[in-house]
Design an enzyme around this catalytic site. Structure first.
Site, PDB file in Angstrom:
ATOM      1  N   ASP A 136      58.184  79.249  88.942  1.00 16.15           N
ATOM      2  CA  ASP A 136      58.920  78.272  88.131  1.00 16.15           C
ATOM      3  C   ASP A 136      58.105  76.984  88.018  1.00 16.15           C
ATOM      4  O   ASP A 136      57.762  76.391  89.032  1.00 16.15           O
ATOM      5  CB  ASP A 136      60.283  77.994  88.803  1.00 16.15           C
ATOM      6  CG  ASP A 136      61.198  77.152  87.935  1.00 16.15           C
ATOM      7  OD1 ASP A 136      60.794  76.779  86.815  1.00 16.15           O
ATOM      8  OD2 ASP A 136      62.317  76.862  88.391  1.00 16.15           O
ATOM      9  N   HIS A 140      64.749  83.348  78.636  1.00 16.36           N
ATOM     10  CA  HIS A 140      64.752  81.926  79.018  1.00 16.36           C
ATOM     11  C   HIS A 140      63.593  81.174  78.371  1.00 16.36           C
ATOM     12  O   HIS A 140      63.756  80.052  77.887  1.00 16.36           O
ATOM     13  CB  HIS A 140      64.698  81.839  80.545  1.00 16.36           C
ATOM     14  CG  HIS A 140      64.779  80.454  81.068  1.00 16.36           C
ATOM     15  ND1 HIS A 140      65.870  79.639  80.840  1.00 16.36           N
ATOM     16  CD2 HIS A 140      63.898  79.699  81.806  1.00 16.36           C
ATOM     17  CE1 HIS A 140      65.661  78.456  81.414  1.00 16.36           C
ATOM     18  NE2 HIS A 140      64.474  78.473  81.999  1.00 16.36           N
TER      19      HIS A 140
HETATM   20  C1  HEM Z   1      68.811  78.633  86.858  1.00 15.65           C
HETATM   21  C2  HEM Z   1      68.065  77.628  86.506  1.00 15.65           C
HETATM   22  C3  HEM Z   1      66.669  77.840  85.998  1.00 15.65           C
HETATM   23  C4  HEM Z   1      65.698  78.675  86.471  1.00 15.65           C
HETATM   24  C5  HEM Z   1      65.777  79.613  87.658  1.00 15.65           C
HETATM   25  C6  HEM Z   1      64.551  78.501  85.609  1.00 15.65           C
HETATM   26  C7  HEM Z   1      63.373  79.209  85.740  1.00 15.65           C
HETATM   27  C8  HEM Z   1      62.321  79.165  84.833  1.00 15.65           C
HETATM   28  C9  HEM Z   1      61.160  79.997  84.889  1.00 15.65           C
HETATM   29  C10 HEM Z   1      60.895  81.065  85.942  1.00 15.65           C
HETATM   30  C11 HEM Z   1      60.358  79.652  83.857  1.00 15.65           C
HETATM   31  C12 HEM Z   1      59.003  80.277  83.470  1.00 15.65           C
HETATM   32  C13 HEM Z   1      57.835  79.598  84.110  1.00 15.65           C
HETATM   33  C14 HEM Z   1      57.647  78.162  83.698  1.00 15.65           C
HETATM   34  O1  HEM Z   1      57.023  77.875  82.678  1.00 15.65           O
HETATM   35  O2  HEM Z   1      58.168  77.326  84.402  1.00 15.65           O
HETATM   36  C15 HEM Z   1      61.015  78.584  83.141  1.00 15.65           C
HETATM   37  C16 HEM Z   1      60.537  77.958  82.028  1.00 15.65           C
HETATM   38  C17 HEM Z   1      61.149  76.929  81.385  1.00 15.65           C
HETATM   39  N1  HEM Z   1      62.384  76.434  81.644  1.00 15.65           N
HETATM   40 FE1  HEM Z   1      63.639  77.025  83.107  1.00 15.65          FE
HETATM   41  N2  HEM Z   1      64.844  77.575  84.650  1.00 15.65           N
HETATM   42  C18 HEM Z   1      66.126  77.141  84.840  1.00 15.65           C
HETATM   43  C19 HEM Z   1      66.828  76.220  84.092  1.00 15.65           C
HETATM   44  C20 HEM Z   1      66.298  75.555  83.011  1.00 15.65           C
HETATM   45  C21 HEM Z   1      67.010  74.583  82.230  1.00 15.65           C
HETATM   46  C22 HEM Z   1      68.452  74.146  82.474  1.00 15.65           C
HETATM   47  C23 HEM Z   1      66.140  74.117  81.269  1.00 15.65           C
HETATM   48  C24 HEM Z   1      66.314  73.102  80.184  1.00 15.65           C
HETATM   49  C25 HEM Z   1      67.391  72.377  79.980  1.00 15.65           C
HETATM   50  C26 HEM Z   1      64.885  74.830  81.460  1.00 15.65           C
HETATM   51  C27 HEM Z   1      63.757  74.626  80.702  1.00 15.65           C
HETATM   52  C28 HEM Z   1      62.616  75.394  80.790  1.00 15.65           C
HETATM   53  C29 HEM Z   1      61.440  75.173  79.943  1.00 15.65           C
HETATM   54  C30 HEM Z   1      61.257  74.096  78.901  1.00 15.65           C
HETATM   55  C31 HEM Z   1      60.510  76.158  80.320  1.00 15.65           C
HETATM   56  C32 HEM Z   1      59.119  76.378  79.728  1.00 15.65           C
HETATM   57  C33 HEM Z   1      59.164  77.179  78.461  1.00 15.65           C
HETATM   58  C34 HEM Z   1      57.756  77.394  77.923  1.00 15.65           C
HETATM   59  O3  HEM Z   1      57.241  76.464  77.290  1.00 15.65           O
HETATM   60  O4  HEM Z   1      57.181  78.459  78.164  1.00 15.65           O
HETATM   61  N3  HEM Z   1      65.025  75.688  82.517  1.00 15.65           N
HETATM   62  N4  HEM Z   1      62.227  78.313  83.761  1.00 15.65           N
END
Ligand code: HEM
Length: 350
Positions: free
Chosen positions: A145, A218
Site C-alpha cells: 500500500d 480500487h
Molecule cells: C481499506 C482502505 C484502503 C486500502 C486497504 C487501500 C489499499 C490500496 C492499495 C493496496 C493500493 C495499490 C498500491 C498503491 O498504489 O498504493 C492503493 C492505491 C490507491 N488508493 Fe487505496 N486503499 C484504501 C483506501 C483508499 C481511500 C479511501 C482512497 C481515497 C479516498 C484511496 C486512494 C488510493 C489511490 C489514489 C491509490 C493509487 C491509485 C493509482 O494511481 O494507481 N485508497 N490503495
C-alpha cells in the site's frame, strides 16, 4: 510559503494517530499545546536517537473557529460523509488530529502520553490508533500500500497549498478514515480474484494492464484524470492496525492534499460509483468506521498562533478599550499565548 509540517517525510515502522475533541472551555489549553507541540516533539525525539520522531498536527473546521480569530483556510469544512447504495462512509467527530511517526513505538508513545497529559481536562480522546509496518508496507489484505504515491516535486504539488490560498501556503488538507477488514471473506477469495479487487498483483505489486483491470477495482476507481490529461493525486500515509483478541484487522487511511476536493472525489467514486462501476470492490471487504477532515497548518503558524477569538482585537478604538467577544464556555481570563517549553503547565495527572 511557510515551513510545512513533515508531511512529505517517508513512512516509518511505527505510527500513532490520536483524534481529540475539545471540551467546552478547553480552548486555551489546546492553544497552548499547539504552540508547544514542536518543542515537545524535539525534546522527546532527541532522547531517542535515530527514532526520527515527527508529529503532524491538524485542526478541524469547527475547532478552527473556536481557537483562532482572523483568516480561515479557504476549503476547510467538515467531512461530508458518503452514503452509497451498498456502502457508507460515516462522518465522525474530531477537532485535532496528531499524526505521530517514528522508527520505534516508544518515541511515538512517549509523545502521545505527553499530549494526553497536557490535554487532560481540556479535551477528550475520541480515537487512538496504533499503526505498524507490516512486511513490505503491506496492508492487512496482504497488498503493498502506497506504491503509486507521488514523489519529489509531484508530492509537493499534490499535498501542499501554493499560491491559491496565500495565507495558508505550505499547509495541507488531511482526511482520515478507519477501515476494518472482513478478513475471513477476503481470505476465502483466490489470490487471482483479490488482484482483480485491488488492480495490482499481490506478490510483485505490479499494476494490472488496462484490459485486465476491472472498472470497479480500487486502482481504477482511484485513478483520476483531469480533462487536460494530468492525474489528480494525493499523498497517502496509510498504516495497518489491529487486535487479535478483538478480531479487529484494519487500515488507517490518511491522505494529505492541497485541496480536499480531490480526496472527496475519490471517496465519491468509491462509495457512489462511476459511470462504469457501482462502487469500489474493496468496500465489500473493508468497512469505514470513522471519517474526519482537518487542516494541517505550517510550522510557522503553530509557532506564531493568531489571536484567539476571545482576545481583544489588536486595533482598539482610540481612547476606548476593545470589548472582546466572549463566547460561552471560554475561560474568562484566557489571554495568554504559549507557555513556552521551559514553563510547561503541569497537568493534574502528572
Ligand atoms: C481499506 C482502505 C484502503 C486500502 C486497504 C487501500 C489499499 C490500496 C492499495 C493496496 C493500493 C495499490 C498500491 C498503491 O498504489 O498504493 C492503493 C492505491 C490507491 N488508493 Fe487505496 N486503499 C484504501 C483506501 C483508499 C481511500 C479511501 C482512497 C481515497 C479516498 C484511496 C486512494 C488510493 C489511490 C489514489 C491509490 C493509487 C491509485 C493509482 O494511481 O494507481 N485508497 N490503495
Amino acid at each position: 510559503m511557510g515551513e510545512p509540517q513533515p508531511i512529505l517525510e517517508p513512512l516509518t515502522p511505527a505510527a500513532i494517530f490520536v483524534v481529540v475533541t475539545i471540551d467546552e472551555g478547553g480552548e486555551e489549553t489546546v492553544r497552548n499545546l499547539l504552540a508547544d507541540i514542536n518543542g515537545l516533539r524535539r525534546s522527546i525525539g532527541f532522547r531517542v536517537p535515530g527514532a526520527g520522531l515527527t508529529c503532524i498536527t491538524s485542526i478541524g473546521s469547527a475547532a478552527w473557529d473556536r481557537l483562532f480569530a482572523g483568516h480561515k483556510p479557504a476549503e476547510l469544512h467538515d467531512f461530508p460523509g458518503f452514503t452509497g447504495a451498498r456502502h457508507t462512509a460515516p462522518a465522525t467527530p474530531g477537532d485535532v488530529l496528531f499524526h505521530l511517526k517514528a522508527e520505534s513505538h516508544d518515541a511515538c508513545f512517549e509523545l502521545a502520553m505527553t499530549i494526553a497529559d497536557r490535554l487532560a481536562g481540556a479535551a477528550t480522546i475520541v480515537d487512538e490508533t496504533v499503526g505498524f509496518r507490516y512486511f513490505e508496507q503491506r496492508d492487512l489484505l496482504g497488498f503493498v500500500d502506497g506504491t503509486e504515491n507521488p514523489e519529489g516535486r509531484a508530492a509537493t504539488a499534490a499535498a501542499l497549498i501554493g499560491d491559491e490560498d496565500p495565507n495558508f501556503a505550505g499547509g495541507s488538507y488531511v482526511i482520515v478514515q478507519k477501515y476494518t477488514h472482513r478478513l475471513a471473506d477476503w481470505r476465502a477469495l483466490p489470490v487471482e480474484e483479490q488482484q482483480q479487487v485491488i488492480g495490482r498483483t499481490k506478490l510483485a505489486d505490479v499494476e494490472l494492464s488496462d484490459d485486465d483491470k476491472p472498472a470497479n477495482s480500487h486502482v481504477a476507481i482511484n485513478t483520476l484524470i483531469d480533462p487536460d490529461g494530468s492525474q489528480l493525486q494525493i499523498l497517502r500515509a496509510n498504516m495497518p492496525f489491529g487486535s487479535v483478541a478483538d478480531g479487529e484487522f484494519g487500515t488507517y487511511y490518511i491522505a494529505y492534499a492541497a485541496t480536499p476536493s480531490v480526496t472527496e472525489r475519490m471517496l465519491s467514486r468509491m462509495f457512489l460509483g462511476t459511470d462504469r462501476a457501482a462502487y469500489d470492490r474493496i468496500l465489500d471487504f473493508s468497512v469505514a468506521v470513522t471519517g474526519t477532515s482537518f487542516f494541517t497548518p505550517t510550522i510557522d503558524f503553530l509557532d506564531n498562533l493568531p489571536s484567539a477569538p476571545w482576545e481583544p482585537t489588536q486595533l482598539a478604538p482610540p481612547g476606548g478599550e476593545a470589548d472582546p467577544p466572549s463566547p460561552s464556555g471560554t475561560p474568562p481570563n484566557s489571554t495568554t499565548g504559549a507557555l513556552g517549553i521551559g514553563t510547561l503547565k503541569r497537568s493534574s495527572r502528572s
